[in-house]
Design an enzyme around this catalytic site. Structure first.
Site, PDB file in Angstrom:
ATOM      1  N   SER A   1       4.131  40.924   8.455  1.00  0.00           N
ATOM      2  CA  SER A   1       3.129  41.829   7.912  1.00  0.00           C
ATOM      3  C   SER A   1       2.213  41.146   6.900  1.00  0.00           C
ATOM      4  O   SER A   1       1.415  40.290   7.249  1.00  0.00           O
ATOM      5  CB  SER A   1       3.836  43.049   7.299  1.00  0.00           C
ATOM      6  OG  SER A   1       2.924  44.064   6.985  1.00  0.00           O
TER       7      SER A   1
ATOM      8  N   ASP B   1      -6.876  30.182   9.808  1.00  0.00           N
ATOM      9  CA  ASP B   1      -8.176  30.316  10.476  1.00  0.00           C
ATOM     10  C   ASP B   1      -9.295  29.624   9.707  1.00  0.00           C
ATOM     11  O   ASP B   1     -10.219  29.063  10.301  1.00  0.00           O
ATOM     12  CB  ASP B   1      -8.523  31.796  10.659  1.00  0.00           C
ATOM     13  CG  ASP B   1      -7.834  32.413  11.870  1.00  0.00           C
ATOM     14  OD1 ASP B   1      -7.104  31.685  12.568  1.00  0.00           O
ATOM     15  OD2 ASP B   1      -8.030  33.619  12.111  1.00  0.00           O
TER      16      ASP B   1
ATOM     17  N   LYS C   1       4.491  41.458  12.937  1.00  0.00           N
ATOM     18  CA  LYS C   1       4.350  42.864  12.527  1.00  0.00           C
ATOM     19  C   LYS C   1       2.951  43.046  11.952  1.00  0.00           C
ATOM     20  O   LYS C   1       2.673  42.678  10.822  1.00  0.00           O
ATOM     21  CB  LYS C   1       5.412  43.211  11.479  1.00  0.00           C
ATOM     22  CG  LYS C   1       5.233  44.598  10.842  1.00  0.00           C
ATOM     23  CD  LYS C   1       5.478  45.705  11.858  1.00  0.00           C
ATOM     24  CE  LYS C   1       5.561  47.069  11.187  1.00  0.00           C
ATOM     25  NZ  LYS C   1       4.278  47.510  10.603  1.00  0.00           N
TER      26      LYS C   1
END
Length: 222
Positions: free
Chosen positions: A122, A133, A147
């Site tokens: 999460s 990224d 998650k």
């Protein structure tokens, strides 16, 4: 406290975040400042951010921690994701949101390694995915839990019962879904089975680490 830190030697720092709570960003700032003070005349050459077995927690706290490593790029390849940290896309417009980086990398480009494993979920995955990224950190360890969804409790007409529905999903700056996919590390380092080292008869499940991911759960979203 959800944050612990130590100086590994004169030049490298280590910070562990066990979960993302309301005061985690402030604790993280204090830990980072403590490391920089301990370095004193020496330059901080690298930082290890340990998110292993971090089950997640509060989304705003994870966004603030990720933002601490990111700076605002105006143009060029460094801004291909428009300084995005996370986007949340849902079934209804009101459940959608996005968060962007603000000016100021707290350690101004110092190399960062983020440690993750199957227990990283999460909010921890949001931080790892954003830094990956934006090429701000190298992600090392095992593929994370996967998650990346938002559940909403919707009361039913009888006023006594309710149902929990998935109303939105998390996406990384590049548009990668976290739900069911997780974060794949840049450098894979399998978790050591301590039972084979310390006790041949111990049960690996007693070590506190997960041996499954979100996609292995019954009825999990993919």
């Amino acid at each position: 406290t959800s944050v612990k830190s130590q100086l590994l030697d004169e030049h490298y720092g280590y910070i562990r975040i066990s979960r993302f709570q309301e005061n985690t960003p402030e604790e993280f700032h204090a830990a980072l400042e403590s490391l920089l003070n301990k370095v004193q005349g020496h330059q901080l050459r690298g930082l290890v951010l340990d998110l292993r077995n971090n089950p997640g927690g509060l989304l705003p706290a994870s966004i603030k921690v990720a933002d601490d490593f990111l700076d605002v790029s105006q143009e060029g390849p460094k801004n291909r994701y428009q300084n995005l940290i996370i986007s949340v896309k849902g079934r209804q417009g009101e459940s959608e949101l996005s968060a962007n980086a603000t000016a100021g990398d707290l350690i101004v480009g110092v190399p960062v390694v983020v440690l993750i494993n199957m227990g990283s979920a999460s909010a921890a995955e949001i931080v790892a995915a954003a830094l990956q990224d934006h090429h701000r950190a190298i992600i090392m360890g095992e593929k994370s839990f996967g998650k990346g969804s938002v559940q909403t409790v919707i009361p039913l007409a009888d006023g006594k019962t309710a149902i929990k529905m998935t109303t939105a999903r998390f996406y990384s700056p590049s548009g990668r879904p976290i739900q069911g996919e997780g974060v794949t590390p840049d450098v894979t380092v399998p978790q050591i089975d301590l039972s084979k080292i310390n006790n041949q008869n111990s049960n690996p499940s007693d070590l506190g680490g997960l041996n499954y991911r979100e996609m292995n759960l019954s009825g999990a979203l993919t």
